[in-house]
Design a protein around this motif. Structure first.
Motif, short mmCIF file in Angstrom:
data_model
loop_
_atom_site.label_atom_id
_atom_site.label_comp_id
_atom_site.label_asym_id
_atom_site.label_seq_id
_atom_site.Cartn_x
_atom_site.Cartn_y
_atom_site.Cartn_z
N UNK A 1 -11.40 2.86 8.43
CA UNK A 1 -11.27 4.30 8.16
C UNK A 1 -11.56 4.57 6.69
N UNK A 2 -11.08 3.70 5.81
CA UNK A 2 -11.36 3.86 4.38
C UNK A 2 -12.86 3.78 4.10
N UNK A 3 -13.53 2.86 4.77
CA UNK A 3 -14.99 2.73 4.58
C UNK A 3 -15.69 4.01 5.03
N UNK A 4 -15.27 4.56 6.16
CA UNK A 4 -15.85 5.82 6.62
C UNK A 4 -15.63 6.92 5.58
N UNK A 5 -14.45 6.97 5.01
CA UNK A 5 -14.12 7.98 4.01
C UNK A 5 -15.01 7.82 2.76
N UNK A 6 -15.15 6.60 2.31
CA UNK A 6 -16.00 6.32 1.14
C UNK A 6 -17.44 6.73 1.45
N UNK A 7 -17.91 6.43 2.65
CA UNK A 7 -19.28 6.78 3.05
C UNK A 7 -19.47 8.30 3.00
N UNK B 1 -8.11 14.89 6.75
CA UNK B 1 -7.88 14.15 8.00
C UNK B 1 -8.04 12.63 7.87
N UNK B 2 -9.04 12.18 7.10
CA UNK B 2 -9.20 10.73 6.94
C UNK B 2 -8.09 10.13 6.08
N UNK B 3 -7.58 10.89 5.12
CA UNK B 3 -6.44 10.41 4.32
C UNK B 3 -5.22 10.21 5.22
N UNK B 4 -5.00 11.16 6.11
CA UNK B 4 -3.87 11.06 7.04
C UNK B 4 -4.06 9.86 7.96
N UNK B 5 -5.29 9.63 8.41
CA UNK B 5 -5.58 8.47 9.26
C UNK B 5 -5.30 7.17 8.52
N UNK B 6 -5.65 7.12 7.23
CA UNK B 6 -5.38 5.93 6.44
C UNK B 6 -3.88 5.74 6.25
N UNK B 7 -3.14 6.83 6.08
CA UNK B 7 -1.68 6.72 5.97
C UNK B 7 -1.09 6.16 7.26
N UNK C 1 2.73 4.18 0.69
CA UNK C 1 3.15 5.46 1.26
C UNK C 1 3.85 6.31 0.21
N UNK C 2 4.61 5.68 -0.66
CA UNK C 2 5.27 6.41 -1.75
C UNK C 2 4.25 7.01 -2.70
N UNK C 3 3.21 6.27 -2.99
CA UNK C 3 2.15 6.79 -3.86
C UNK C 3 1.45 7.97 -3.19
N UNK C 4 1.20 7.86 -1.89
CA UNK C 4 0.59 8.98 -1.17
C UNK C 4 1.46 10.22 -1.23
N UNK D 1 -12.52 6.04 -6.20
CA UNK D 1 -11.74 7.11 -5.59
C UNK D 1 -10.53 6.53 -4.86
N UNK D 2 -9.66 7.40 -4.42
CA UNK D 2 -8.47 6.96 -3.70
C UNK D 2 -8.81 6.17 -2.43
N UNK D 3 -9.80 6.61 -1.62
CA UNK D 3 -10.15 5.79 -0.44
C UNK D 3 -10.65 4.39 -0.81
N UNK D 4 -11.32 4.26 -1.95
CA UNK D 4 -11.78 2.94 -2.37
C UNK D 4 -10.60 2.04 -2.71
N UNK D 5 -9.61 2.59 -3.40
CA UNK D 5 -8.42 1.81 -3.72
C UNK D 5 -7.62 1.51 -2.45
N UNK D 6 -7.62 2.44 -1.52
CA UNK D 6 -6.92 2.21 -0.26
C UNK D 6 -7.62 1.08 0.51
#
Length: 167
Positions: free
Chosen positions: A86-92, A40-46, A24-27, A142-147
């Protein structure tokens, strides 16, 4: 080294919580210092990271007996895997051809003020064209992949506590 691996489940859960605080600090750093606005997907991952961290924190503070530890273990694993989905959806979405990317939607603040909560949640989980943009990479990911990697690690950590006999 062997004693490090055989730590009490309480310590592992609190370390998982600390990992979520770090994520969360990194975000926050990327948003407020780096200027990257979350989609929106970043917020969902948070939210997924916060919920996973909450399960870990409660488990660490509660320090339950074996049955409770197993319940927290399964709950933490499920919450982390939902965040990973959610991260997988974002990567897709990031890998869709440009003509198949969903339309960009209004900002999350605007949606919260003007749309019913069910519509906001739907947009947050399905993603918009904003979610297809790759603003940051590390080692080609990308960030979603690392997430996703973080969610899988958190899920693994939680699942391992199912078998941790050190209570």
């Amino acid at each position: 080294m062997l004693n490090l691996i055989k730590m009490k489940a309480r310590i592992w859960f609190l370390l998982g919580f600390a990992g979520c605080v770090f994520l969360m600090s990194m975000g926050a750093y990327f948003q407020f210092v780096g200027g990257l606005e979350p989609c929106p997907l970043c917020i969902s991952q948070r939210i997924g990271i916060m919920l996973t961290g909450l399960v870990f924190l409660i488990a660490g503070l509660h320090n339950p007996a074996e049955k409770g530890r197993k319940i927290y273990s399964i709950l933490g694993t499920l919450v982390a895997l939902c965040g990973g989905a959610v991260s997988i959806r974002h990567i897709w979405i990031q890998h869709l051809p440009p003509d198949e990317v969903p339309e960009c939607g209004p900002g999350i603040e605007y949606m919260m003020e003007n749309f019913p909560l069910s519509e906001v949640i739907k947009q947050m989980l399905s993603g918009t064209g904003d979610c297809a943009k790759v603003d940051w990479t590390l080692l080609g990911f990308s960030m979603p992949a690392w997430t996703l990697v973080a969610f899988l690690m958190l899920a693994g950590l939680s699942l391992l506590q199912f078998w941790n006999s050190n209570g």
